[in-house]
Design a protein around this motif. Structure first.
Motif, PDB file in Angstrom:
ATOM      1  N   SER A  25       0.828  -1.202   0.000  1.00 33.42           N
ATOM      2  CA  SER A  25       0.000   0.000   0.000  1.00 33.42           C
ATOM      3  C   SER A  25       0.864   1.254   0.000  1.00 33.42           C
ATOM      4  N   ASP A  26       1.961   1.223   0.739  1.00 28.06           N
ATOM      5  CA  ASP A  26       2.836   2.379   0.823  1.00 28.06           C
ATOM      6  C   ASP A  26       3.755   2.493  -0.384  1.00 28.06           C
ATOM      7  N   ALA A  27       3.859   1.427  -1.165  1.00 26.20           N
ATOM      8  CA  ALA A  27       4.817   1.405  -2.255  1.00 26.20           C
ATOM      9  C   ALA A  27       4.432   2.343  -3.391  1.00 26.20           C
ATOM     10  N   GLN A  28       3.164   2.698  -3.473  1.00 28.53           N
ATOM     11  CA  GLN A  28       2.775   3.580  -4.566  1.00 28.53           C
ATOM     12  C   GLN A  28       1.859   4.673  -4.036  1.00 28.53           C
ATOM     13  N   ASN A  29       2.373   5.880  -4.032  1.00 31.86           N
ATOM     14  CA  ASN A  29       1.590   7.048  -3.647  1.00 31.86           C
ATOM     15  C   ASN A  29       1.439   7.950  -4.863  1.00 31.86           C
ATOM     16  N   THR A  30       0.348   8.676  -4.882  1.00 32.08           N
ATOM     17  CA  THR A  30       0.128   9.665  -5.929  1.00 32.08           C
ATOM     18  C   THR A  30       0.306  11.037  -5.312  1.00 32.08           C
ATOM     19  N   HIS A  31       1.176  11.828  -5.909  1.00 26.88           N
ATOM     20  CA  HIS A  31       1.463  13.176  -5.441  1.00 26.88           C
ATOM     21  C   HIS A  31       0.934  14.159  -6.475  1.00 26.88           C
ATOM     22  N   THR A  32      -0.081  14.924  -6.121  1.00 28.20           N
ATOM     23  CA  THR A  32      -0.610  15.942  -7.022  1.00 28.20           C
ATOM     24  C   THR A  32       0.260  17.184  -6.857  1.00 28.20           C
ATOM     25  N   VAL A  33       1.035  17.481  -7.873  1.00 30.39           N
ATOM     26  CA  VAL A  33       2.011  18.564  -7.812  1.00 30.39           C
ATOM     27  C   VAL A  33       1.316  19.881  -7.468  1.00 30.39           C
ATOM     28  N   GLY A  34       1.780  20.505  -6.394  1.00 30.97           N
ATOM     29  CA  GLY A  34       1.232  21.784  -5.959  1.00 30.97           C
ATOM     30  C   GLY A  34      -0.090  21.686  -5.224  1.00 30.97           C
ATOM     31  N   ASP A  35      -0.559  20.459  -4.975  1.00 30.19           N
ATOM     32  CA  ASP A  35      -1.855  20.237  -4.318  1.00 30.19           C
ATOM     33  C   ASP A  35      -2.939  21.053  -5.017  1.00 30.19           C
ATOM     34  N   SER A  36      -3.645  21.903  -4.277  1.00 34.18           N
ATOM     35  CA  SER A  36      -4.771  22.645  -4.866  1.00 34.18           C
ATOM     36  C   SER A  36      -4.320  23.739  -5.848  1.00 34.18           C
ATOM     37  N   THR A  37      -3.069  24.153  -5.784  1.00 36.23           N
ATOM     38  CA  THR A  37      -2.551  25.144  -6.732  1.00 36.23           C
ATOM     39  C   THR A  37      -2.501  24.554  -8.137  1.00 36.23           C
ATOM     40  N   GLY A  38      -2.204  23.258  -8.219  1.00 36.81           N
ATOM     41  CA  GLY A  38      -2.068  22.597  -9.510  1.00 36.81           C
ATOM     42  C   GLY A  38      -0.744  22.962 -10.162  1.00 36.81           C
ATOM     43  N   TRP A  39      -0.610  22.638 -11.431  1.00 37.70           N
ATOM     44  CA  TRP A  39       0.602  22.926 -12.209  1.00 37.70           C
ATOM     45  C   TRP A  39       0.309  24.153 -13.053  1.00 37.70           C
ATOM     46  N   THR A  40       0.790  25.294 -12.586  1.00 36.52           N
ATOM     47  CA  THR A  40       0.520  26.580 -13.223  1.00 36.52           C
ATOM     48  C   THR A  40       1.659  27.530 -12.893  1.00 36.52           C
ATOM     49  N   ILE A  41       1.627  28.725 -13.433  1.00 38.22           N
ATOM     50  CA  ILE A  41       2.594  29.731 -12.988  1.00 38.22           C
ATOM     51  C   ILE A  41       2.229  30.021 -11.536  1.00 38.22           C
ATOM     52  N   PRO A  42       3.150  29.772 -10.623  1.00 33.08           N
ATOM     53  CA  PRO A  42       2.805  29.840  -9.207  1.00 33.08           C
ATOM     54  C   PRO A  42       2.690  31.271  -8.680  1.00 33.08           C
ATOM     55  N   PRO A  43       1.935  31.429  -7.590  1.00 34.20           N
ATOM     56  CA  PRO A  43       1.796  32.752  -6.984  1.00 34.20           C
ATOM     57  C   PRO A  43       3.089  33.252  -6.333  1.00 34.20           C
ATOM     58  N   HIS A  44       3.987  32.326  -6.010  1.00 35.29           N
ATOM     59  CA  HIS A  44       5.265  32.662  -5.379  1.00 35.29           C
ATOM     60  C   HIS A  44       6.346  31.779  -6.000  1.00 35.29           C
ATOM     61  N   PRO A  45       7.540  32.308  -6.251  1.00 37.03           N
ATOM     62  CA  PRO A  45       8.584  31.522  -6.919  1.00 37.03           C
ATOM     63  C   PRO A  45       8.977  30.226  -6.181  1.00 37.03           C
ATOM     64  N   ASN A  46       8.758  30.178  -4.867  1.00 30.97           N
ATOM     65  CA  ASN A  46       9.134  28.991  -4.099  1.00 30.97           C
ATOM     66  C   ASN A  46       7.981  28.021  -3.875  1.00 30.97           C
ATOM     67  N   THR A  47       6.861  28.230  -4.542  1.00 24.75           N
ATOM     68  CA  THR A  47       5.680  27.390  -4.335  1.00 24.75           C
ATOM     69  C   THR A  47       5.998  25.907  -4.505  1.00 24.75           C
ATOM     70  N   TYR A  48       6.602  25.533  -5.617  1.00 25.14           N
ATOM     71  CA  TYR A  48       6.854  24.112  -5.881  1.00 25.14           C
ATOM     72  C   TYR A  48       8.011  23.571  -5.052  1.00 25.14           C
ATOM     73  N   LYS A  49       8.972  24.412  -4.732  1.00 27.84           N
ATOM     74  CA  LYS A  49      10.066  23.992  -3.858  1.00 27.84           C
ATOM     75  C   LYS A  49       9.515  23.662  -2.472  1.00 27.84           C
ATOM     76  N   SER A  50       8.650  24.512  -1.954  1.00 24.62           N
ATOM     77  CA  SER A  50       8.038  24.268  -0.641  1.00 24.62           C
ATOM     78  C   SER A  50       7.155  23.028  -0.673  1.00 24.62           C
ATOM     79  N   TRP A  51       6.391  22.888  -1.748  1.00 22.78           N
ATOM     80  CA  TRP A  51       5.531  21.717  -1.870  1.00 22.78           C
ATOM     81  C   TRP A  51       6.369  20.440  -1.863  1.00 22.78           C
TER      82      TRP A  51
END
Length: 129
Positions: A25-51
């Motif tokens: 069960s732990d061997a496969q997780n799904t990570h939605t990049v940016g969670d609710s932000t999604g994959w877009t131009i982020p509101p802050h330059p460190n958004t994806y780094k923090s995520w």
């Protein structure tokens, strides 16, 4: 076999099966990049780094890049291309969203949007598996 010995064997068997099930069960997780932000131009330059810092990635997991087709892409690139926002020779590109990317190998992985100006605006992701 005595009933006491049988019960011990049964309990140990159940424990082994439960442990194997948890590992699978732990061997496969799904990570939605940016969670609710999604994959877009982020509101802050460190958004994806923090995520990414809040996630634990493993071989066998999946990244999901949530974006509308035609608005963005997700491309895996080398570290040099990531650092320079160079989109000329990506390793792989996903142009249809949402895009599911399987994580097949350990080590660092780099992703960015190939549309002009998006990477330099912060739409890039570095992870370590």
């Amino acid at each position: 076999m005595s009933s006491e010995r049988f019960n011990i064997v049964l309990v140990l068997t159940v424990m082994v099966i439960a442990t194997l099930h948890m590992q699978v069960s732990d061997a496969q997780n799904t990570h939605t990049v940016g969670d609710s932000t999604g994959w877009t131009i982020p509101p802050h330059p460190n958004t994806y780094k923090s995520w990414a810092a809040s996630q634990t990635f493993a071989v066998g997991d999946n990244l999901v890049f949530n974006f509308p087709t035609g608005m963005h892409t997700a491309a895996e690139v080398t570290k040099d291309a990531y650092d320079a926002c160079n989109t000329e020779k990506p390793i792989a590109v996903w142009a249809n969203g949402p895009a599911t990317v399987p994580l097949k190998s350990s080590g660092p992985h780099y992703y960015l949007c190939t549309l002009p100006g998006h990477c330099s605006a912060g739409q890039k992701l570095a992870i370590t598996i």
